[in-house]
Design a protein around this motif. Structure first.
Motif, short mmCIF file in Angstrom:
data_model
loop_
_atom_site.label_atom_id
_atom_site.label_comp_id
_atom_site.label_asym_id
_atom_site.label_seq_id
_atom_site.Cartn_x
_atom_site.Cartn_y
_atom_site.Cartn_z
N LYS A 190 -26.22 22.12 34.00
CA LYS A 190 -25.25 21.58 34.96
C LYS A 190 -25.94 21.04 36.21
O LYS A 190 -25.68 19.92 36.64
CB LYS A 190 -24.23 22.65 35.32
CG LYS A 190 -23.07 22.08 36.15
CD LYS A 190 -22.02 23.12 36.44
CE LYS A 190 -20.87 22.58 37.26
NZ LYS A 190 -21.17 21.60 38.28
N ILE A 191 -26.85 21.83 36.78
CA ILE A 191 -27.48 21.39 38.03
C ILE A 191 -28.38 20.18 37.80
O ILE A 191 -28.47 19.28 38.64
CB ILE A 191 -28.25 22.56 38.72
CG1 ILE A 191 -28.66 22.15 40.12
CG2 ILE A 191 -29.45 23.01 37.89
CD1 ILE A 191 -29.05 23.31 41.01
N LEU A 192 -29.00 20.13 36.60
CA LEU A 192 -29.88 19.00 36.30
C LEU A 192 -29.08 17.70 36.18
O LEU A 192 -29.42 16.68 36.78
CB LEU A 192 -30.64 19.28 35.00
CG LEU A 192 -31.69 18.25 34.58
CD1 LEU A 192 -32.74 18.08 35.67
CD2 LEU A 192 -32.36 18.64 33.28
N ALA A 205 -29.90 20.91 22.90
CA ALA A 205 -28.76 21.68 23.44
C ALA A 205 -28.08 22.35 22.25
O ALA A 205 -28.01 21.78 21.16
CB ALA A 205 -27.77 20.76 24.14
N THR A 206 -27.59 23.58 22.45
CA THR A 206 -26.92 24.28 21.34
C THR A 206 -25.84 25.21 21.85
O THR A 206 -25.89 25.66 23.00
CB THR A 206 -27.94 25.09 20.49
OG1 THR A 206 -27.25 25.74 19.42
CG2 THR A 206 -28.63 26.16 21.32
N VAL A 229 -39.96 24.32 28.28
CA VAL A 229 -39.26 25.07 29.31
C VAL A 229 -37.75 24.89 29.11
O VAL A 229 -37.32 23.89 28.54
CB VAL A 229 -39.68 24.58 30.72
CG1 VAL A 229 -39.24 23.14 30.96
CG2 VAL A 229 -39.13 25.48 31.83
N CYS A 230 -36.95 25.87 29.55
CA CYS A 230 -35.49 25.72 29.53
C CYS A 230 -35.02 25.45 30.95
O CYS A 230 -35.40 26.16 31.88
CB CYS A 230 -34.83 27.00 29.03
SG CYS A 230 -35.06 27.23 27.27
N GLU A 241 -26.64 27.83 28.44
CA GLU A 241 -26.24 26.86 29.48
C GLU A 241 -27.42 25.95 29.84
O GLU A 241 -27.33 25.15 30.76
CB GLU A 241 -25.76 27.61 30.73
CG GLU A 241 -24.47 28.38 30.50
CD GLU A 241 -24.08 29.25 31.68
OE1 GLU A 241 -24.74 29.17 32.73
OE2 GLU A 241 -23.12 30.03 31.54
N ASP A 242 -28.52 26.10 29.11
CA ASP A 242 -29.74 25.33 29.42
C ASP A 242 -30.02 24.26 28.36
O ASP A 242 -29.57 24.35 27.23
CB ASP A 242 -30.97 26.27 29.44
CG ASP A 242 -30.92 27.28 30.57
OD1 ASP A 242 -29.94 27.28 31.32
OD2 ASP A 242 -31.88 28.07 30.68
#
Length: 371
Positions: free
Chosen positions: A72-74, A46-47, A67-68, A31-32
């Protein structure tokens, strides 16, 4: 690790690849986004383990690092921040602090070492194709791809490479689309099946122009790079059905109709069809085409007549109207030719005018007429 980046530019790049991320993933790290900085270049990845997408952009930074960050929040926060420089500071525990002109936001990142490694491009073959040609090929075939996971070979687009052409074929057993580019060549005859999801992402990420794209592939993966965007996806490991045997060679009856008139009539009449079959019956005689749809359960019925040019014996044949409408969308000409033979054999739809180096053929299976 610290870097400064334009908020709108970052959002644009993230939105380009965010479609890869599934909402219900098995591994939370999927999700990151993976952020990696090297020599003032930020690479974002993204994968979903099957497809990998990456973009690159310039940022201001003094140190390298990675960093990961939860996707969604970003993205949700960037959508609501006006265009301005943002400063990202990441500490050794991967806590991310984002500073804007008048705000400070904190989010907990994750260890980038846990992010899945992308497949290496080993033993690849490659060919080139203009970006616009690939976008057109995807648009003309993707709608006919099957959603049936029990037949994995049909859940993607079949790329058939020849020395003098490249063919793109998609089928769901009810209809088939074959799009051929004769002005694109491959060093050797080969074939592979690319899945639906990455092709969908690709047609949105690529420009519709003549930029040369290099498509590389090996036995397991497809690699496509355009500018700072790269897509890698796992190919479907299955045998594509022998589609050539289902294309009828002898369809003597030829029906010529105006594409827009036929499509509009289908849209109007199909409102009254049975919702499970979308069946519309075509009655063709002389220069008149009659479209009829009915839903016996609700006593609905719709009939329309329209002009056509027809060369053949009087014929009554039924098709799924939704399929016909979608197929007509793929034909870029004012008139289409429909080749028919009997009420139980597949019909072939072709645009009357085709661009140079293009050949589009669409096949649709008839439905049983309920007399």
């Amino acid at each position: 690790m610290k870097f400064i980046v334009s908020s709108s530019s970052l959002l644009k790049h993230l939105q380009q690849i965010s479609g890869v991320i599934n909402s219900n993933t098995v591994l939370p790290i999927l999700e990151d986004f993976l952020f990696e900085i090297e020599d003032k270049k930020l690479t974002i990845v993204a994968t979903d383990l099957e497809t990998v997408m990456r973009v690159q952009m310039e940022v201001e930074s003094k140190a390298n690092g990675k960093v990961c960050i939860p996707a969604k929040i970003l993205i949700d926060s960037l959508k609501n921040i006006a265009d301005q420089p943002l400063t990202f500071s990441i500490d050794k525990n991967f806590a991310v602090e984002i500073t804007s002109d008048n705000g400070k936001y904190k989010v907990m990142g994750e260890n980038p070492d846990n992010f899945p490694k992308e497949p290496a491009a080993d033993d690849t073959n490659s060919f080139t194709i203009p970006a616009g040609a690939l976008v057109t090929a995807i648009n003309k075939t993707l709608f006919a791809v099957s959603n049936d996971d029990l037949r994995p070979a049909m859940t993607g687009v079949f790329f058939e490479l020849q020395k003098d052409s490249v063919q793109f074929v998609a089928t769901d057993a009810h209809r088939l689309v074959r799009y051929k580019k004769t002005n694109v060549s491959s060093p050797k005859a080969d074939s592979f099946i690319a899945p639906k999801k990455p092709l969908n992402l690709l047609k949105n990420a690529l420009p519709d122009n003549d930029d040369e794209l290099t498509i590389s592939y090996n036995s397991n993966h497809l690699f496509i790079t355009h500018g700072s965007t790269q897509l890698i996806c796992r190919l479907i490991d299955a045998r594509f059905p022998d589609y050539k045997v289902v294309i009828p060679t002898d369809n003597p009856y030829k029906l010529l109709v105006s594409k827009s008139d036929f499509q509009s009539a289908l849209r109007r009449v199909s409102v009254f069809s049975n919702k499970s079959t979308n069946q519309v019956a075509l009655n063709i005689s002389g220069s008149e085409l009659q479209l009829t749809a009915q839903d016996v359960d609700f006593s609905f019925e719709g009939t329309e007549r329209m002009n056509c040019q027809y060369d053949g014996e009087d014929l009554q044949i039924a098709f799924n109207a939704k399929f016909l409408i979608e197929m007509l969308n793929a034909a870029d000409s004012d008139e289409v030719k429909i080749e028919l033979s009997t009420s139980t054999k597949a019909g072939i739809i072709k645009p009357i005018e085709q661009a140079e180096g293009e050949e589009l053929l669409m096949l649709v299976m008839p439905l049983m007429l309920n007399n």
